[in-house]
Design a protein around this motif. Structure first.
Motif, PDB file in Angstrom:
ATOM      1  N   PRO A 160       0.642  -1.247   0.036  1.00 14.94           N
ATOM      2  CA  PRO A 160      -0.138  -0.082  -0.045  1.00 14.94           C
ATOM      3  C   PRO A 160       1.021   1.191   0.111  1.00 14.94           C
ATOM      4  CG  PRO A 160      -0.956  -1.489   1.320  1.00 14.94           C
ATOM      5  CD  PRO A 160       0.177  -2.336   1.125  1.00 14.94           C
ATOM      6  N   MET A 161       2.017   1.243   0.746  1.00 11.82           N
ATOM      7  CA  MET A 161       2.633   2.406   0.831  1.00 11.82           C
ATOM      8  C   MET A 161       3.327   2.789  -0.503  1.00 11.82           C
ATOM      9  SD  MET A 161       6.161   3.052   3.030  1.00 11.82           S
ATOM     10  CE  MET A 161       7.391   4.287   2.794  1.00 11.82           C
ATOM     11  N   TYR A 213      -2.294   8.344   6.851  1.00 11.08           N
ATOM     12  CA  TYR A 213      -3.235   7.360   7.505  1.00 11.08           C
ATOM     13  C   TYR A 213      -2.316   6.024   7.541  1.00 11.08           C
ATOM     14  CZ  TYR A 213      -7.147   4.262   8.491  1.00 11.08           C
ATOM     15  OH  TYR A 213      -7.899   3.189   8.891  1.00 11.08           O
ATOM     16  N   ASP A 214      -1.803   5.674   6.404  1.00 12.59           N
ATOM     17  CA  ASP A 214      -1.200   4.459   6.068  1.00 12.59           C
ATOM     18  C   ASP A 214      -0.133   4.209   6.824  1.00 12.59           C
ATOM     19  OD1 ASP A 214      -0.566   1.888   4.272  1.00 12.59           O
ATOM     20  OD2 ASP A 214       1.224   3.258   3.953  1.00 12.59           O
ATOM     21  N   ARG A 215       0.641   5.280   6.997  1.00 10.86           N
ATOM     22  CA  ARG A 215       2.032   5.125   7.963  1.00 10.86           C
ATOM     23  C   ARG A 215       1.404   4.809   9.469  1.00 10.86           C
ATOM     24  NH1 ARG A 215       5.382   2.559   6.611  1.00 10.86           N
ATOM     25  NH2 ARG A 215       3.443   2.010   5.459  1.00 10.86           N
ATOM     26  N   TYR A 233      -2.155  -4.307  10.123  1.00 11.03           N
ATOM     27  CA  TYR A 233      -1.970  -3.471   8.843  1.00 11.03           C
ATOM     28  C   TYR A 233      -2.652  -4.348   7.614  1.00 11.03           C
ATOM     29  CZ  TYR A 233       0.224  -0.874   5.524  1.00 11.03           C
ATOM     30  OH  TYR A 233       0.734  -0.258   4.474  1.00 11.03           O
ATOM     31  N   MET A 273      -5.627  -2.072   5.595  1.00 12.60           N
ATOM     32  CA  MET A 273      -5.293  -1.717   4.531  1.00 12.60           C
ATOM     33  C   MET A 273      -5.284  -2.718   3.254  1.00 12.60           C
ATOM     34  SD  MET A 273      -4.851   1.617   5.208  1.00 12.60           S
ATOM     35  CE  MET A 273      -4.239   2.096   3.647  1.00 12.60           C
ATOM     36  N   CYS A 332      -7.299   0.532  -0.321  1.00  8.86           N
ATOM     37  CA  CYS A 332      -6.232   1.501  -0.969  1.00  8.86           C
ATOM     38  C   CYS A 332      -6.887   2.350  -2.201  1.00  8.86           C
ATOM     39  CB  CYS A 332      -5.098   0.754  -1.069  1.00  8.86           C
ATOM     40  SG  CYS A 332      -4.291   0.133   0.101  1.00  8.86           S
TER      41      CYS A 332
END
Length: 317
Positions: A63-64, A125-127, A137, A141, A146
């Motif tokens: 996702p990142m 928000y992802d971090r 996680y 996510m 995503c």
């Protein structure tokens, strides 16, 4: 810049605009053209390389990096909406832009810029989820989440941009070729040229600015408060360093983007300067898209390793 209805109806309504020239000296024009062109090509190459690495390296299919790839794509579109027109105006100081084309540029510029701001909040928000809830996680996510976060950011930005652009271009712009003291059809400089009451339009602009800049920045700040608290609880020094490294890259881009945009769109009109706004716009038009691939490639170990691997693979084939 308010005039009565009877005043502006007797004047010619503008059908096109002209941009304020950076310089009228041919040598300086050519120098500026070359400088801005090189910056533009560097932005394109840098962000294309990020997209290329994220798409081709399996280890970055997370996702990142999915969000990072989308951010790079936005930066390419964002600068492409502005720079070609700007380069043409740098060489030809008498070059005009049609009323409709100015509206299209404003719509795309605001829409892409707003999506960029929303996406930076999504990345925060992802971090936050990755560092504060590492075991959950992958459950939170998911790829579906995503995609919907990216699509939702784009749709909201398009709606806000359409509303603002339509509202601005229902105003009358009087005179023959009004001069925009800027290098693009941005909202504040175009709004200054209207020969009618713009109080409602200014209020809408501040409202959109709060939704696009203030609220996402507040959410990012809250996310990073929790992130820093979680990182400080990590006992491993290498773990803390890795967590800070992945977050610091994002935070540097956030501060530059939101800081410059807030000074342009949220500052009271009485304290704002057209020349200052144009200088700040150069930062979020050129500097931020340029630094985005540099920051993420130089400060992120995963991206650096993936790039080296792909360069070796490409050179060897």
């Amino acid at each position: 810049m308010y005039q009565s209805h009877t005043n502006w109806t007797n004047q010619s309504i503008a059908a096109e605009f002209i941009f304020q020239a950076f310089s009228t000296i041919p040598e300086i024009q050519r120098l500026l053209f070359t400088f801005f062109l090189l910056l533009y090509l560097t932005i394109i190459c840098g962000n294309v390389s990020i997209i290329w690495v994220v798409c081709t390296d399996q280890s970055l299919h997370t996702p990142m990096y999915f969000f990072l790839g989308n951010l790079s794509f936005l930066e390419i579109c964002y600068t492409t909406v502005v720079v070609p027109q700007m380069l043409a105006s740098v060489l030809d100081v008498h070059r005009t832009i049609l009323f409709a084309n100015c509206g299209i540029q404003m719509f795309l510029f605001v829409a892409l810029g707003s999506t960029d701001c929303f996406l930076l909040a999504v990345m925060a928000y992802d971090r936050y989820v990755a560092i504060c809830y590492p075991l959950r996680y992958t459950l939170i996510m998911t790829w579906q989440v995503c995609v919907w976060l990216v699509v939702g950011s784009a749709v909201l930005a398009l709606v806000l941009s359409l509303e603002l652009t339509v509202l601005i271009f229902t105003l009358p712009f009087c005179g023959h070729q009004p001069r925009i003291n800027h290098f693009l059809c941005d909202v504040p400089p175009v709004l200054r040229l209207a020969c009618a009451d713009t109080h409602i339009h200014q209020t809408v602009l501040y409202s959109v600015g709060i939704m696009v800049l203030a609220i996402p920045f507040l959410l990012i700040s809250i996310s990073y408060i929790y992130i820093v608290a979680a990182i400080l609880r990590i006992r491993s020094t290498s773990g803390r360093h890795q967590a800070f490294s992945t977050c610091s890259s994002h935070l540097m881009v956030v501060i530059l983007q939101y800081g410059c945009c807030s000074l342009v769109y949220l500052r009271p009109r009485s304290t704002s300067s057209e020349d200052d706004d144009r200088k700040l716009a150069l930062i979020y038009t050129f500097v931020t898209p340029l630094l985005n691939p540099l920051i993420y490639s130089l400060r992120n170990k995963d991206v650096k390793q993936a790039m080296k691997k792909l360069v070796r693979k490409t050179a060897g084939s």
